[in-house]
Design a protein around this motif. Structure first.
Motif, PDB file in Angstrom:
ATOM      1  N   SER A 217     116.406  37.942  66.179  1.00 53.86           N
ATOM      2  CA  SER A 217     115.174  37.316  65.695  1.00 53.86           C
ATOM      3  C   SER A 217     114.642  36.351  66.735  1.00 53.86           C
ATOM      4  CB  SER A 217     115.442  36.573  64.378  1.00 53.86           C
ATOM      5  OG  SER A 217     114.254  36.033  63.841  1.00 53.86           O
ATOM      6  N   LYS A 218     113.338  36.408  66.964  1.00 52.86           N
ATOM      7  CA  LYS A 218     112.695  35.539  67.950  1.00 52.86           C
ATOM      8  C   LYS A 218     111.459  34.900  67.320  1.00 52.86           C
ATOM      9  CE  LYS A 218     113.956  38.474  71.913  1.00 52.86           C
ATOM     10  NZ  LYS A 218     114.524  39.601  71.133  1.00 52.86           N
ATOM     11  N   THR A 219     111.223  33.619  67.657  1.00 53.14           N
ATOM     12  CA  THR A 219     110.039  32.906  67.197  1.00 53.14           C
ATOM     13  C   THR A 219     109.462  32.095  68.344  1.00 53.14           C
ATOM     14  OG1 THR A 219     110.771  32.731  64.889  1.00 53.14           O
ATOM     15  CG2 THR A 219     109.168  31.107  65.641  1.00 53.14           C
ATOM     16  N   ASN A 220     108.135  32.167  68.513  1.00 50.77           N
ATOM     17  CA  ASN A 220     107.421  31.351  69.495  1.00 50.77           C
ATOM     18  C   ASN A 220     106.369  30.525  68.777  1.00 50.77           C
ATOM     19  OD1 ASN A 220     108.311  32.260  72.355  1.00 50.77           O
ATOM     20  ND2 ASN A 220     107.989  34.185  71.254  1.00 50.77           N
TER      21      ASN A 220
ATOM     22  N   ASP B 206      99.866  18.928  73.844  1.00 49.34           N
ATOM     23  CA  ASP B 206     100.265  20.313  73.693  1.00 49.34           C
ATOM     24  C   ASP B 206     101.780  20.409  73.711  1.00 49.34           C
ATOM     25  OD1 ASP B 206     100.268  19.642  76.384  1.00 49.34           O
ATOM     26  OD2 ASP B 206      99.698  21.636  77.081  1.00 49.34           O
ATOM     27  N   ASN B 207     102.254  21.418  72.984  1.00 47.22           N
ATOM     28  CA  ASN B 207     103.691  21.592  72.798  1.00 47.22           C
ATOM     29  C   ASN B 207     103.990  23.080  72.674  1.00 47.22           C
ATOM     30  OD1 ASN B 207     105.695  21.850  70.026  1.00 47.22           O
ATOM     31  ND2 ASN B 207     106.551  20.957  71.872  1.00 47.22           N
ATOM     32  N   LEU B 208     105.017  23.527  73.371  1.00 49.19           N
ATOM     33  CA  LEU B 208     105.496  24.901  73.273  1.00 49.19           C
ATOM     34  C   LEU B 208     106.957  24.873  72.851  1.00 49.19           C
ATOM     35  CD1 LEU B 208     104.115  26.283  76.681  1.00 49.19           C
ATOM     36  CD2 LEU B 208     103.021  26.445  74.447  1.00 49.19           C
ATOM     37  N   ASN B 209     107.336  25.779  71.968  1.00 50.29           N
ATOM     38  CA  ASN B 209     108.763  25.926  71.676  1.00 50.29           C
ATOM     39  C   ASN B 209     109.067  27.344  71.249  1.00 50.29           C
ATOM     40  OD1 ASN B 209     109.054  26.091  68.596  1.00 50.29           O
ATOM     41  ND2 ASN B 209     107.767  24.264  68.839  1.00 50.29           N
ATOM     42  N   ASN B 210     110.294  27.746  71.441  1.00 53.25           N
ATOM     43  CA  ASN B 210     110.719  29.083  71.056  1.00 53.25           C
ATOM     44  C   ASN B 210     112.151  29.040  70.557  1.00 53.25           C
ATOM     45  OD1 ASN B 210     112.606  29.751  73.420  1.00 53.25           O
ATOM     46  ND2 ASN B 210     110.687  29.270  74.495  1.00 53.25           N
ATOM     47  N   SER B 211     112.476  29.974  69.688  1.00 51.28           N
ATOM     48  CA  SER B 211     113.822  30.087  69.135  1.00 51.28           C
ATOM     49  C   SER B 211     114.272  31.534  69.202  1.00 51.28           C
ATOM     50  CB  SER B 211     113.855  29.626  67.673  1.00 51.28           C
ATOM     51  OG  SER B 211     113.527  28.270  67.536  1.00 51.28           O
ATOM     52  N   LYS B 212     115.558  31.714  69.423  1.00 52.07           N
ATOM     53  CA  LYS B 212     116.157  33.047  69.389  1.00 52.07           C
ATOM     54  C   LYS B 212     117.445  32.965  68.586  1.00 52.07           C
ATOM     55  CE  LYS B 212     118.227  36.718  72.228  1.00 52.07           C
ATOM     56  NZ  LYS B 212     117.586  37.812  71.487  1.00 52.07           N
ATOM     57  N   GLY B 213     117.559  33.825  67.592  1.00 52.58           N
ATOM     58  CA  GLY B 213     118.761  33.870  66.774  1.00 52.58           C
ATOM     59  C   GLY B 213     119.352  35.261  66.771  1.00 52.58           C
TER      60      GLY B 213
END
Length: 938
Positions: free
Chosen positions: A423-426, A473-480
């Motif tokens: 699972s990936k989220t940006n 501005d802000n960027l973030n990402n997650s990978k599970g």
């Protein structure tokens, strides 16, 4: 500005009311005009498939090795009667509930791709004991029996959205058309996976062996959103077939769903509130100005609005392959992929001083509640803010699974299951802010909809009002990822009280990694360019008494992240620093043993199961304390400096022993009594454990605003619960039942949200106070309550009236936990997300060519959060609310149906307040929706 709270009222859109009237006429007329359906020679393929899958004999294909008793006790009278449509779905759901080994409620799609509600969370709210919360007009999260610690599964296996903020699936992500049904397990047995306090929600997809042969279904939908004034399409397709070959029977099923939705959410906020301190010289002067010396007085320090339109896009694919080489061996492989995009954008406009004192206008009239809370009045020289922003999320979850079932002997079944989830989220957040000073701010919070007026020397629609600006501005990402293996065995005995024994082992390796740039601050010199006139005349459907129109940074520009930076002369994107990374790893080693028994020879036949589940959990988390200072240039412009950071790593391991007992007494052929006792746990989610804390220095244009940040607590313990459940169930007809259930949960280490103030002095000498949101284990919490559920078709009525039916349920939940505040007006609280009272009323009509539903859901006030910024440690509650939805379907041919759906027909407005009702926070209005659906099935 967040929060929700509700009241119900009708809007003023005449065109929309015309549509609602047509719905009402159609519903009323259907009883008189419908004709009796011709006799059926046999069950339709879909109904037959539902009977096969959902009669109480089917178990999830994955980790939940068993769900129900394979020997249903449905009355034999009239066994040759065939039901289809809504009746078939209610009968299938009733059979699952009746024959399950635990206390279970279900929702079954009455046809392929046709759950009762388009949104999964909206469908779940129809189940007794389930309460939902909404985001941007759609159901987004659920609580079961008052607890939000819910486990989500896909075909009995792990499923989640990578974000760190939850260990489960975001319910708004998955298109409901991909599902055959949803089962809600309200109490555990030893063979069900742990990690929930309230229950497990299992989403079931279809398999090719569910159907006798080839099957095809497709649907197209168009939905109009009245506040957003936009229409969006949706479509779904399912193809399935099975063949007998030289190597056994093979089946393939592929389904896909595509949805686009729109929304607009209008919010009026009042925040924050502060009680004047007579020992403080400034507050004493304010009390004197107000003529309130010696009297308790609480003033709001700001107010504002948010107009947030947006859109969602869902694309889901499910492909399954089944192979049965012999009568004793079956393999099932499945590929499930869900792709979700959410974009919210728009304007916010506010006047507030945050924690800095606010100045009343001398001589202006003020009114107060009996407790001294401000109700109306005028303030002077209040800072104003004007933001144009966009927030975007893109999540993709892919699930690969392989299941094998082998029966080497008639009595022994061995099941092996493997799964891999990726699972990936940006996320993107981009905000252009302007600031200035209001000459006066006049507020009146006495009505259902707060009103306020802002004046400035040049006028709010003049660029000259806004002297400073900034960009964030802000960027973030997650990978599970999740790697899971499981092996289960079941041995059935031919006689005696002991009917079977099940045992199994399970290993899971769950990992999550989040990268975050933190918010980058860029100061803008002088008034920003590229402004646009904003007409707020239709805000809150024109029902709000506000300040008029404004100038704001161009929204079309903000919708394009690259164009925004180019317009502001910013050539780079924020940098991902090592200190912006946090990781979580969780490994679990599980074994269980369960015995299933049946004592039919007793005066009152009894069956059930007893078992124990033992789980070893190992958790490791890493993060950083990160501080970001500002650099001020000689011309006064400010930029963020390189961060300084310190690593923070923690690990923990613990063993949980979770016994369970489920008993069922067959008092009569139609009346049964259940009793269950169990222990279970719920682990902290990854966001709650994340030790990363980022403190960013506020710029000149932000210094008077409220400063907030958040962090987790790596020392949190898992919540533990001891549970007692009882249920009395009467099944008086195929689609008729009444059930009454009671439950009690004693919870230790309950996790609460808390606000901790933290003062930080930066390198340049600037000091700022931050409200840090974090988590703590409360000592104890208790939940108790009762549910009543009823459903019936009134078949005894003559002619077309026999198509009338009804579903109704009521839930009472009482809970108590200590508040983070040890003193003040609120020191004891219910659990977050829990309404004490909740009910659903669903009117059904199905006869001849017509099928219709009218559903009303209501819940009373509930706690949104135990502590919030600017509340003085007061909680935020949402007021009581109800929502009316309706649908009507014409089954034009056996293969074609046309449906008209209406959602939020009563234009529900949701409102929140700070601990006491004299301190309102938000009033939120969302879209009403009208959807047309065409569906074909062969």
């Amino acid at each position: 500005m967040t929060g929700s709270m509700v009241r119900t009222r009708l809007g003023r859109d005449k065109g929309f009311h015309a549509t609602v009237s047509l719905l009402a006429i159609a519903l009323a007329g259907s009883a008189a005009q419908a004709q009796t359906a011709p006799p059926q020679d046999g069950p339709a393929p879909v109904a037959a498939a539902e009977a096969q899958q959902n009669s109480g004999t089917a178990a999830p294909s994955g980790d939940q090795g068993q769900a129900v008793d394979p020997s249903p006790t449905t009355p034999s009278a009239g066994d040759d009667i065939v039901v289809t449509g809504v009746r078939a779905s209610l009968q299938s759901a009733q059979n699952i509930k009746r024959n399950a080994a635990q206390i279970v409620d279900s929702i079954v799609a009455e046809d392929i791709g046709k759950l009762p509600d388009r949104n999964i969370a909206e469908a779940l709210q129809r189940i007794s004991g389930v309460q939902i919360q909404r985001a941007f007009g759609e159901g987004s999260s659920v609580a079961i029996r008052g607890l939000t610690q819910v486990r989500t599964e896909l075909n009995g296996r792990d499923i989640f959205t990578a974000s760190g903020s939850s260990n489960s699936l975001s319910l708004e992500d998955v298109p409901s058309e991909l599902l055959a049904g949803i089962d809600v397990y309200k109490n555990p047995s030893a063979d069900l996976i742990e990690d929930q306090l309230s229950g497990t929600i299992n989403f079931r997809t279809r398999k090719p062996f569910d159907f006798d042969g080839a099957k095809a279904s497709a649907s197209v939908t168009n939905t109009y959103y009245d506040l957003a004034r936009r229409s969006k399409p949706a479509a779904s397709l399912l193809l399935s077939d099975r063949w007998s070959t030289g190597i056994g029977e093979i089946g393939i099923l592929a389904s896909a769903s595509y949805q686009k939705t729109a929304f607009r959410q209008d919010t009026i906020s009042t925040e924050p509130f502060y009680t004047l301190d007579p020992t403080n010289a400034g507050d004493a002067a304010t009390l004197a100005t107000l003529g309130r010396t010696g009297q308790t007085t609480t003033l709001p320090h700001g107010t504002g609005i948010g107009e947030v339109p947006g859109d969602r896009r869902r694309f889901g694919v499910d492909v399954s392959l089944q192979w049965r080489p012999s009568d004793t061996l079956e393999f099932t492989g499945e590929y499930f992929r869900n792709d979700y995009k959410l974009r919210s954008y728009g304007y916010s406009y506010f006047a507030y001083t945050s924690g800095v004192a606010i100045t009343p206008q001398a001589g202006a009239p003020f009114t107060y509640a009996p407790n001294g809370d401000f109700q109306s009045g005028t303030f002077v020289n209040v800072p104003i803010g004007n933001n144009t922003s966009i927030g975007a999320r893109h999540s993709v979850t892919t699930d690969y699974s392989l299941n094998a079932k082998w029966r080497p002997t008639p009595n022994l079944t061995i099941t092996a299951d493997g799964q891999y989830v990726d699972s990936k989220t940006n996320n993107l957040n981009s905000i252009v802010g302007l600031s200035g000073t209001a000459t006066t701010l006049t507020q009146d919070i006495r009505g259902d909809i707060p009103s306020f007026q802002i004046t400035s020397a040049a006028g709010l629609a003049s660029p000259a009002t806004y002297s400073n600006g900034f960009y964030l501005d802000n960027l973030n990402n997650s990978k599970g990822t999740d790697k899971v293996g499981r092996l289960d065995g079941e041995y059935r005995f031919d006689g005696g009280i002991l009917s079977s024994i099940k045992a199994g082992v399970r290993y899971a390796d769950r990992r999550n990694r989040t990268n975050d740039t933190g918010y980058r601050y860029t100061g803008l010199t002088g008034p920003a360019g590229n402004l646009r006139y904003v007409d707020l005349g239709d805000f809150f459907r024109g029902d709000a008494n506000l300040f008029g129109d404004i100038q704001a940074f161009s929204l079309p520009t903000v919708l394009n992240y690259d164009a925004t930076r180019a317009t502001l002369g910013i050539t780079s994107t924020p940098t991902f620093q090592p200190s912006g990374t946090n990781t979580q790893a969780q490994k679990t080693y599980t074994g269980y043993l369960a015995a299933f028994f049946k004592a039919d020879a007793l005066p009152v036949p009894i069956d059930g199961n007893v078992g124990v589940r033992v789980v070893r959990t190992k958790v490791a988390v890493t993060g950083f304390y990160q501080q970001i200072d500002l650099i001020t240039a000689p011309d006064g412009t400010q930029q963020t400096a390189a961060p300084t950071f310190t690593a923070n790593d923690q690990s923990n391991d613990y063993t949980s022993v979770l016994p369970s007992l489920n008993l069922r007494a067959h008092l009569t052929e139609r009346l049964q009594l259940r009793f269950a006792a169990s222990k279970n746990i719920s682990r902290p989610n990854f966001n709650q454990l994340n030790p990363t804390l980022t403190i960013t220095e506020p710029g000149t244009a932000q210094i008077d605003q409220q400063h907030t940040t958040s962090t987790g607590n790596p020392f949190l313990k898992p919540m533990r619960s001891s549970n007692l459940d009882a249920s009395l169930e009467w099944y008086f007809a195929r689609t008729g039942s009444v059930s009454v259930a009671g439950f009690y949960k004693n919870i230790s280490n309950y996790i609460q949200t808390v606000i901790v103030p933290r003062s930080v002095t930066f390198t340049d000498g600037v000091t700022a106070l931050y409200d840090v949101t974090t988590y703590d284990n409360a000592s104890k919490a208790k939940v108790k309550g009762a549910e009543i559920a009823y459903q019936q078709f009134f078949d005894f009525l003559p002619g077309a009236l026999s198509g009338l039916g009804m579903q109704a349920n009521f839930t009472y939940v009482d809970s108590e936990a200590p508040s983070p505040a040890s003193q003040g007006p609120v020191t004891q609280l219910p659990l977050e997300g829990l309404s004490k009272y909740n009910y659903n009323l669903v009117g059904i009509y199905e006869h001849g060519l017509i099928s219709a539903r009218v559903a009303y859901n209501w819940r009373n006030k509930f706690l949104v959060t135990t502590s919030a910024n600017g509340t003085g440690n007061l909680p935020i509650f949402q007021k009581s609310s109800g929502q009316l939805d309706a649908s009507i379907t014409a089954n034009v041919t056996p293969h074609l149906s046309l449906t008209l759906n209406g959602t939020n027909l009563t234009n529900t407005v949701r409102s929140t307040y700070y601990g006491v009702t004299t301190r309102p926070r938000d009033a939120i209005m969302s879209d009403r929706q009208i959807a047309g659906v065409a569906r074909i099935t062969f």
